[in-house]
Design an enzyme around this catalytic site. Structure first.
Site, short mmCIF file in Angstrom:
data_model
loop_
_atom_site.label_atom_id
_atom_site.label_comp_id
_atom_site.label_asym_id
_atom_site.label_seq_id
_atom_site.Cartn_x
_atom_site.Cartn_y
_atom_site.Cartn_z
N ARG A 8 20.26 18.41 25.80
CA ARG A 8 19.96 19.84 25.88
C ARG A 8 19.07 20.07 27.10
NH1 ARG A 8 16.39 23.95 22.08
NH2 ARG A 8 16.87 25.80 23.34
N HIS A 9 19.36 21.10 27.86
CA HIS A 9 18.57 21.45 29.05
C HIS A 9 17.09 21.61 28.72
CE1 HIS A 9 17.95 25.57 27.66
NE2 HIS A 9 19.21 25.53 27.26
N GLY A 10 16.25 21.62 29.75
CA GLY A 10 14.82 21.86 29.58
C GLY A 10 14.52 23.32 29.25
N GLN A 11 13.26 23.56 28.96
CA GLN A 11 12.81 24.88 28.53
C GLN A 11 12.96 25.94 29.63
OE1 GLN A 11 8.52 26.19 28.26
NE2 GLN A 11 8.86 25.77 26.09
N ASN A 15 13.35 30.73 26.26
CA ASN A 15 12.99 29.85 25.16
C ASN A 15 11.53 30.04 24.76
OD1 ASN A 15 14.94 27.15 26.60
ND2 ASN A 15 15.56 28.55 24.99
N GLY A 22 21.59 32.34 25.17
CA GLY A 22 23.04 32.20 25.18
C GLY A 22 23.65 31.99 26.53
N GLU A 83 26.69 27.84 26.95
CA GLU A 83 26.17 28.16 25.63
C GLU A 83 26.95 29.30 24.97
OE1 GLU A 83 25.10 27.25 23.05
OE2 GLU A 83 22.91 27.19 23.06
N ARG A 104 23.31 37.74 11.85
CA ARG A 104 23.54 37.60 13.29
C ARG A 104 24.90 38.16 13.72
NH1 ARG A 104 20.77 32.00 15.50
NH2 ARG A 104 18.64 32.56 14.91
N GLY A 141 21.65 23.84 23.29
CA GLY A 141 21.29 23.48 21.93
C GLY A 141 22.27 23.90 20.86
#
Length: 216
Positions: A8-11, A15, A22, A83, A104, A141
């Protein structure tokens, strides 16, 4: 057999602020870049043959940082690994949007199954292109968690930023070996390629709202 490392990519600032992100193209923040530098530091070493990412900049930059740190060739991007599209929720606070749209059910959001189908298709194609290779893929994520949950049939937890999951693909056989840095042992799953959808979350009794993290 092709081994995929799903990072998963960094923050990002979305985030950090608790906003739906998304498919919006939001860059890494400094914390995210630091997470990319240490993403492989606490997991068993693998000789990665190539690295690639989704086409969103936060994933692409994370992949580039990891590749430079570990001398891994970069092989470009894969648009099918972007995403989930949260539709009208993107850029808005999670709590506010969840209160406004129970379950959602955001206008314009992508379905859970659509995410799994395109992610599985992308990995199938990459496995055909790189048989016997170890491929590091930086993605997102919710996409990673939905894909792994679809394979295992388990309600998997949220995937933290900068963590590694492992999945093996050999022909029609899939096996998850690691989830967010924790080694696991799930049975292999065989799914014929002519099955549509490949990993039916409803068939596995997985509730879509229970699979999605608070934000991504």
């Amino acid at each position: 057999m092709t081994l995929f490392g799903l990072v998963r990519h960094g923050q990002t600032e979305y985030n950090r602020q608790g906003l739906f992100q998304g498919s919006s193209d939001v860059p890494l923040n400094e914390t995210g870049r630091e997470q990319a530098h240490v993403a492989l530091d606490t997991v068993p070493p693998v000789d990665w043959d190539l690295a690639m990412s989704s086409s969103l900049s936060r994933a692409e930059e994370t992949a580039r940082i990891i590749a430079e740190d570990h001398d891994i060739p970069v092989a470009g991007t894969e648009p099918r690994l972007v995403e989930i599209d949260w539709g009208a929720a993107e850029g808005n606070p999670v709590a506010e949007m969840e209160e406004r749209y129970p379950g959602r059910a955001f206008p314009g959001r992508e379905t859970t199954q659509s995410v799994v189908d395109r992610a599985a298709e992308a990995l199938e194609d990459l496995a055909e292109q790189h048989p016997g290779k170890n491929v590091l893929v930086v993605a997102h994520g919710t996409l990673i968690r939905l894909l792994l949950s679809g394979v295992t049939g388990e309600h998997l937890p949220s995937i933290p930023n900068g963590t590694l999951s492992l999945i093996e693909v050999e022909g029609e056989t899939w096996r998850v070996r690691m989830v967010a840095g924790d080694e696991v042992e799930f049975p292999a799953v065989t799914v014929p390629r002519d099955r549509s959808p490949r990993f039916a979350l409803d068939d596995l009794h997985l509730r879509p709202q229970g699979l999605e993290p608070a934000r991504d």
